[in-house]
Design an enzyme around this catalytic site. Structure first.
Site, PDB file in Angstrom:
ATOM      1  N   SER A  41      -8.063  17.217  -0.642  1.00 58.93           N
ATOM      2  CA  SER A  41      -9.608  17.719  -0.069  1.00 58.93           C
ATOM      3  C   SER A  41      -9.317  18.507   1.002  1.00 58.93           C
ATOM      4  O   SER A  41     -10.299  19.385   1.411  1.00 58.93           O
ATOM      5  CB  SER A  41     -10.465  16.517   0.232  1.00 58.93           C
ATOM      6  OG  SER A  41      -9.840  15.539   1.343  1.00 58.93           O
ATOM      7  N   LYS A  81     -10.807  14.557   7.631  1.00 59.46           N
ATOM      8  CA  LYS A  81     -11.856  15.597   7.227  1.00 59.46           C
ATOM      9  C   LYS A  81     -12.051  16.498   8.469  1.00 59.46           C
ATOM     10  O   LYS A  81     -11.659  16.173   9.624  1.00 59.46           O
ATOM     11  CB  LYS A  81     -13.149  15.054   7.053  1.00 59.46           C
ATOM     12  CG  LYS A  81     -13.059  14.085   5.727  1.00 59.46           C
ATOM     13  CD  LYS A  81     -12.866  14.813   4.387  1.00 59.46           C
ATOM     14  CE  LYS A  81     -12.638  13.999   3.316  1.00 59.46           C
ATOM     15  NZ  LYS A  81     -12.185  14.389   2.050  1.00 59.46           N
TER      16      LYS A  81
END
Length: 174
Positions: A41, A81
């Site tokens: 990701s 993230k």
């Protein structure tokens, strides 16, 4: 005569090892730690299997900023993230452009290809004491758009600073 000197030397070694263990524990608990990137990701910034050092102390004296790569603590796993929107901001993605409070965000943090794979969403108002995060590989990232939701400030446990493993990939993560 040599016996007391040996005992004294052993005692000094034990003392030095004990102090080193205590210092390592304190540094790991309060200053920095490591985390392993799982999944794709955050590609191309971070690759699956890379180990990053993250700073715990930085956010004791300041707040997370847009663009920071953060470690998010969840019950069963930590997530890595990028912060995109800050508390009380409104975020929107339309026609492959990211907008914060109605203004186009020129710094995208990702490639144009990743932007092209980001569908329209919003406008979404980020609650107070929360952050909106996204992975750099937006086509496959589970993030604030689709599963993680808004990230509360107290679940951000640190800011990613460096990739330390594999050794040939040493780099700053910003």
């Amino acid at each position: 005569m040599k016996e007391p000197k040996k005992k004294k030397e052993w005692a000094e070694w034990v003392k030095a090892i004990f102090i080193a263990i205590i210092l390592a524990f304190l540094l790991r608990t309060f200053v920095f730690a490591t985390s392993i990137v799982e999944g794709e990701s955050m590609v191309p910034t971070l690759e699956d299997g890379e180990r990053v050092i993250f700073s715990k102390i930085g956010y004791l004296f300041g707040e997370p900023e847009r663009g920071d790569i953060v470690i998010i603590k969840r019950p069963n796993k930590n997530y890595v993230k990028r912060i995109i929107a800050l508390p009380d901001e409104t975020i929107e993605m339309r026609e492959h452009q990211l907008y914060i409070n109605g203004k186009k965000l020129n710094k995208t943090f990702v490639s144009q290809d990743a932007i092209n794979h980001t569908g329209n969403f919003g406008p979404i108002k980020v609650p107070d004491n929360s952050y909106f995060v996204m992975g750099d590989n937006r086509a496959i990232s589970m993030d604030s758009r689709n599963g993680l939701g808004f990230i509360k400030r107290d679940t951000i446990i640190g800011k990613s600073e460096f990739v330390i493993y594999p050794f040939d990939e040493w780099k700053k993560t910003r």
